[in-house]
Design a protein around this motif. Structure first.
Motif, short mmCIF file in Angstrom:
data_model
loop_
_atom_site.label_atom_id
_atom_site.label_comp_id
_atom_site.label_asym_id
_atom_site.label_seq_id
_atom_site.Cartn_x
_atom_site.Cartn_y
_atom_site.Cartn_z
N VAL A 43 0.82 -1.21 0.00
CA VAL A 43 0.00 0.00 0.00
C VAL A 43 0.86 1.26 0.00
N ASP A 44 0.62 2.11 -0.98
CA ASP A 44 1.27 3.41 -1.10
C ASP A 44 0.63 4.36 -0.09
N THR A 45 1.42 4.85 0.87
CA THR A 45 0.90 5.77 1.88
C THR A 45 1.54 7.15 1.77
N THR A 48 0.21 11.93 -1.75
CA THR A 48 -0.73 12.03 -2.87
C THR A 48 -1.92 11.09 -2.72
N MET A 49 -1.83 10.18 -1.76
CA MET A 49 -2.92 9.22 -1.53
C MET A 49 -3.86 9.69 -0.41
N ARG A 50 -3.58 10.83 0.17
CA ARG A 50 -4.28 11.27 1.39
C ARG A 50 -5.81 11.26 1.24
N LEU A 51 -6.32 11.88 0.20
CA LEU A 51 -7.76 12.03 0.06
C LEU A 51 -8.47 10.75 -0.40
N LYS A 52 -7.69 9.72 -0.76
CA LYS A 52 -8.27 8.46 -1.22
C LYS A 52 -8.05 7.32 -0.24
N MET A 53 -7.55 7.64 0.95
CA MET A 53 -7.20 6.57 1.88
C MET A 53 -8.43 5.79 2.36
N ASP A 54 -9.58 6.45 2.48
CA ASP A 54 -10.80 5.72 2.87
C ASP A 54 -11.15 4.66 1.83
N LEU A 55 -10.98 4.99 0.55
CA LEU A 55 -11.25 4.05 -0.52
C LEU A 55 -10.24 2.90 -0.49
N VAL A 56 -8.99 3.23 -0.20
CA VAL A 56 -7.94 2.21 -0.09
C VAL A 56 -8.27 1.21 1.02
N ILE A 57 -8.67 1.72 2.17
CA ILE A 57 -9.00 0.85 3.30
C ILE A 57 -10.21 -0.02 2.98
N SER A 58 -11.17 0.53 2.25
CA SER A 58 -12.33 -0.27 1.84
C SER A 58 -11.91 -1.44 0.97
N PHE A 78 4.33 1.77 2.29
CA PHE A 78 5.59 2.39 1.83
C PHE A 78 5.39 3.82 1.37
N THR A 79 6.49 4.55 1.42
CA THR A 79 6.61 5.83 0.71
C THR A 79 7.90 5.76 -0.10
N ASP A 80 9.02 6.19 0.52
CA ASP A 80 10.30 6.12 -0.20
C ASP A 80 11.04 4.82 0.12
#
Length: 214
Positions: A43-45, A48-58, A78-80
């Motif tokens: 999972v990319d954390t 740029t993923m901030r506003l889509k994290m709820d969808l990611v968790i779903s 992960f990030t870098d």
């Protein structure tokens, strides 16, 4: 003179054929369900993923719920390149996975998708023995920025270890599909780009089906 079979014999024959076919399909499904698989959720954390994290968790919840009893799964965020973390080691325990999924959060760092997949593949190979199928599921917007490993090296590793990468492209604005599509296709997986929660659930089901049909 043509011979005619009694109606009850024809009905009996039709019923018997139907029962045999149904039993055969049930046996195939049972064999498929009994096969064990080992895989990782990557999972990319990055920011740029901030506003889509709820969808990611779903999506992560949906996939874990669909896992078989003996399926082994681990979780990586992960990030870098210096921030690739195994949040949950290989387990068949759905509750452990779900607990870690709930605790995923955004972290600083420039995105290193290739390095994260390389590290996840290493862990998967070391942790999964005597299984019929290996896979990784990557969730990212595809915005690769800072990997040290080269793409051809990653692709060769995935092919050599028979690891298919299924990718869920999720982004606030636009998914960068070029890299993601290449990784998915070269490894024998597939790229999906769902937009809504119902599409996320449908995608999780499709990925599970494809993994079990490999």
């Amino acid at each position: 003179m043509k011979k005619q079979f009694p109606l009850f014999l024809l009905l009996f024959f039709a019923f018997t054929c139907h029962a045999v076919i149904a039993q055969s399909n049930d046996s195939i499904n049972k064999i498929s369900d009994e096969r064990s698989f080992s895989g990782g959720l990557v999972v990319d954390t990055s920011g740029t993923m901030r506003l889509k994290m709820d969808l990611v968790i779903s999506m992560l919840r949906s996939f874990v719920e669909l896992n078989g009893t003996d399926d082994q799964v681990f979780l990586v965020t992960f990030t870098d390149s210096d921030n690739i973390n195994i949040r949950q080691e290989m387990t068949t325990n759905k509750e452990e996975l779900e607990d870690e999924i709930e605790n995923i959060f955004i972290q600083p760092g420039r995105t290193a998708i290739i390095d994260a997949l390389w590290a996840a593949a290493d862990y998967l190979v070391d942790s999964s023995k005597n299984v019929q199928g290996r896979y990784l599921i990557l969730i990212s917007d595809g915005d690769e920025r800072a990997s040290r490993v080269k793409l051809p090296d990653l692709v060769a590793k995935l092919k050599n270890e028979n690891i298919a990468v299924y990718i869920m492209g999720i982004a606030e604005q636009k998914v960068e599909t070029k890299l993601l599509d290449k990784i998915a296709k070269e490894s024998g997986g597939r790229l999906f780009v769902p937009q809504t929660r119902p599409e996320v659930l449908e995608t999780a089901q499709r990925i599970r089906q494809e993994i079990r049909s490999r």
